[in-house]
Design a protein around this motif. Structure first.
Motif, short mmCIF file in Angstrom:
data_model
loop_
_atom_site.label_atom_id
_atom_site.label_comp_id
_atom_site.label_asym_id
_atom_site.label_seq_id
_atom_site.Cartn_x
_atom_site.Cartn_y
_atom_site.Cartn_z
N ASN A 221 14.36 42.80 -32.22
CA ASN A 221 15.71 43.27 -31.94
C ASN A 221 15.97 44.65 -32.53
O ASN A 221 16.68 45.47 -31.95
N MET A 222 15.40 44.89 -33.69
CA MET A 222 15.54 46.21 -34.30
C MET A 222 15.00 47.30 -33.37
O MET A 222 15.64 48.32 -33.14
N TRP A 223 13.83 47.07 -32.80
CA TRP A 223 13.26 48.06 -31.86
C TRP A 223 14.11 48.19 -30.61
O TRP A 223 14.30 49.29 -30.08
N HIS A 224 14.62 47.06 -30.11
CA HIS A 224 15.48 47.14 -28.93
C HIS A 224 16.66 48.07 -29.18
O HIS A 224 17.02 48.88 -28.33
N ARG A 225 17.28 47.89 -30.32
CA ARG A 225 18.46 48.70 -30.62
C ARG A 225 18.13 50.18 -30.72
O ARG A 225 18.99 51.04 -30.58
N ALA A 226 16.86 50.47 -30.96
CA ALA A 226 16.48 51.86 -31.21
C ALA A 226 16.40 52.69 -29.93
O ALA A 226 16.29 53.92 -29.99
N ASN A 227 16.44 52.03 -28.75
CA ASN A 227 16.49 52.78 -27.50
C ASN A 227 15.35 53.79 -27.41
O ASN A 227 15.56 54.98 -27.19
N LEU A 228 14.13 53.30 -27.54
CA LEU A 228 12.96 54.17 -27.69
C LEU A 228 12.52 54.78 -26.36
O LEU A 228 12.58 54.13 -25.31
N THR A 229 12.01 55.99 -26.43
CA THR A 229 11.34 56.58 -25.27
C THR A 229 9.88 56.12 -25.26
O THR A 229 9.37 55.56 -26.24
N TYR A 230 9.23 56.41 -24.14
CA TYR A 230 7.79 56.11 -24.05
C TYR A 230 7.05 56.82 -25.18
O TYR A 230 6.19 56.24 -25.85
N GLN A 231 7.42 58.08 -25.43
CA GLN A 231 6.71 58.84 -26.46
C GLN A 231 6.98 58.25 -27.85
O GLN A 231 6.08 58.20 -28.69
N ASP A 232 8.22 57.78 -28.08
CA ASP A 232 8.52 57.12 -29.37
C ASP A 232 7.58 55.95 -29.62
O ASP A 232 7.08 55.76 -30.73
N VAL A 233 7.38 55.15 -28.57
CA VAL A 233 6.52 53.97 -28.74
C VAL A 233 5.10 54.40 -29.09
O VAL A 233 4.45 53.82 -29.97
N GLN A 234 4.61 55.43 -28.40
CA GLN A 234 3.26 55.91 -28.71
C GLN A 234 3.19 56.38 -30.15
O GLN A 234 2.20 56.12 -30.87
N THR A 235 4.22 57.07 -30.61
CA THR A 235 4.24 57.59 -31.98
C THR A 235 4.21 56.44 -32.98
O THR A 235 3.45 56.46 -33.96
N ILE A 236 5.06 55.42 -32.74
CA ILE A 236 5.12 54.30 -33.67
C ILE A 236 3.79 53.54 -33.70
O ILE A 236 3.30 53.16 -34.77
N ARG A 237 3.21 53.38 -32.52
CA ARG A 237 1.92 52.68 -32.50
C ARG A 237 0.85 53.51 -33.22
O ARG A 237 -0.03 52.95 -33.89
N GLY A 238 0.94 54.81 -33.09
CA GLY A 238 0.01 55.66 -33.84
C GLY A 238 0.19 55.49 -35.34
O GLY A 238 -0.79 55.42 -36.10
N ILE A 239 1.43 55.38 -35.77
CA ILE A 239 1.72 55.17 -37.20
C ILE A 239 1.14 53.84 -37.67
O ILE A 239 0.50 53.76 -38.72
N ILE A 240 1.36 52.78 -36.87
CA ILE A 240 0.84 51.46 -37.26
C ILE A 240 -0.68 51.51 -37.38
O ILE A 240 -1.26 51.03 -38.36
N THR A 241 -1.31 52.14 -36.40
CA THR A 241 -2.77 52.24 -36.43
C THR A 241 -3.23 53.01 -37.66
O THR A 241 -4.15 52.60 -38.37
N ALA A 242 -2.53 54.10 -37.93
CA ALA A 242 -2.90 54.92 -39.08
C ALA A 242 -2.72 54.16 -40.38
O ALA A 242 -3.56 54.22 -41.29
N LEU A 243 -1.63 53.41 -40.45
CA LEU A 243 -1.34 52.70 -41.71
C LEU A 243 -2.33 51.57 -41.96
O LEU A 243 -2.55 51.19 -43.11
N THR A 244 -2.90 51.04 -40.91
CA THR A 244 -3.74 49.86 -41.08
C THR A 244 -5.23 50.18 -41.04
O THR A 244 -6.04 49.35 -41.44
N ARG A 245 -5.60 51.37 -40.56
CA ARG A 245 -7.02 51.66 -40.40
C ARG A 245 -7.71 51.80 -41.74
O ARG A 245 -8.73 51.20 -42.01
N THR A 246 -7.10 52.61 -42.60
CA THR A 246 -7.71 52.82 -43.91
C THR A 246 -6.62 52.70 -44.95
O THR A 246 -5.46 53.04 -44.67
#
Lengths: 256, 256
Positions: A221-246
């Motif tokens: 629900n938090m993400w829903h409220r954020a009204n994300l663009t396609y690019q926002d989602v890519q950015t957040i997924r990049g952050i998650i990947t970066a945070l978890t890779r190393t």
């Protein structure tokens, strides 16, 4: 389907039980200018002869063009906003709109060249909480507070009727993408949800197990409220990947 | 029935065919704050077990309290305004309102302590012209112009939904008769119609016979548009009686 109608909101029926209601919903859609019907897990299979028997001219076209899915996630994949029809207070942090405001929001999506969806649950129980968690907004039809259990097809009819009223006043067929910005589709968001939840499971953040469903819903629900663009989602997924890779090294990204 | 609900508009179903639709209409009425159901010439008799089977809690109360009539004239007798739901252009000199404006007019009647009625025709053919002639106003639900044939119960649902929306915003439960003025009820008007038409038949005004139905409708519509009070109707009937009782004497009423 005539050309501009793809911009009108989709109607998604989750777990519909009775063919009569599917047919009557299709008829109401046809009467009020909607044509994109999506059916998730119809109890009696598909095609449904009882639904077909309810269909008048025009409604038969809606039924024949209906798409059937096994998951709500897939049915809403291409949509940029999803409204979950429910009378019950879900204790969720979501906006609540009545039909008139809901269809105005659908028209706003249409004018951006995007498409919204109207999500309705089963006759018996309405929407499951997990289905509601796929929507960004609650759609509530004003009712006699003592009798809030609406017939499925009549609920569709009332919202579709508000669409028709609005469509009679304003043009909703003029896509105008603002500067190439593309709002996140449901598939983008579901990809984000599943990515994040897998990582959170891995680090045992979603713990204990009995609290996992409500924690997942609250995060979605938090993400829903954020009204994300396609690019926002890519950015957040990049952050998650970066945070978890190393593991993060203290002091920065390696340059220091 | 709770006390203020008698002021909400009545729903009159003329010649309904299917019990499913009567039951579904009752359910929609209950959901959206209406309770006064009147049924004229139900095809399958009354009570109707199929209608009962459709009824949820609350809707069963509406069905049990429903009154059955053999003539639309009788069903609308106590009402001060009647709205005839039809998509077809009737070539009649009547106001045409959409549901939102229609329920506002119903609320205005309620605030005068009077009651309006919403008249719906059969599933197969809609309202007969003679039934429409008993109404002062046409009620038209905005539709996709290619598919204007609405399901009976969904039509009731859409108009009842507009009533619920309005009732949520304004109080419609405060009767306030203005200076004792009482608007003419349908029974008063029907009495006037029948009185006048009998006299016009006697003097062969309604001639030739094949034109009689349309002449009668046009005259009735003229009175509908006049928005007569109870006293107006008494006055007009007094005039008709006076004009027909004795030939007028040239020169006045006998005093000169």
């Amino acid at each position: 389907m005539s050309s501009p109608s793809f911009l009108a909101p989709a109607v998604i029926l989750a777990d519909p039980q009775m063919g009569e209601n599917i047919g009557a919903a299709a008829r109401a859609m046809c009467n009020f200018g909607l044509s994109d019907l999506r059916i998730v897990r119809p109890r009696d299979g598909w095609p449904n002869p009882i639904a077909q028997a309810m269909a008048t001219r025009g409604a038969a076209d809606v039924l024949n063009a209906a798409r059937v899915y096994s998951r709500v996630e897939d049915a809403v994949a291409g949509l940029t906003r999803v409204f979950a029809a429910t009378a019950r207070d879900r204790y969720m942090q979501k906006a609540i709109l009545e039909p008139e405001a809901c269809v105005a929001a659908c028209a706003a999506e249409a004018q951006l060249g995007a498409q919204a969806g109207l999500l309705f649950g089963s006759e018996r129980a309405g929407l499951e909480n997990d289905d509601v968690s796929l929507a960004d907004t609650i759609l509530t039809i004003p009712c006699n507070p003592e009798f809030t259990s609406l017939n499925l097809a009549q609920s569709v009819a009332v919202v579709a009727y508000e669409w028709q009223k609005l469509a009679g006043r304003v043009s909703v067929a003029a896509p105008a993408l603002k500067d190439g910005v593309r709002m996140a589709g449901r598939a983008d968001l579901v990809g984000l949800f599943e990515h994040l939840e897998a990582e959170l499971d891995r680090v045992e953040f979603l713990y204990p197990p009995k609290k996992r469903p409500s924690m997942v819903r609250n995060i979605r629900n938090m993400w829903h409220r954020a009204n994300l663009t396609y690019q926002d989602v890519q950015t957040i997924r990049g952050i998650i990947t970066a945070l978890t890779r190393t593991p993060k090294r203290r002091g920065g990204n390696g340059d220091t």
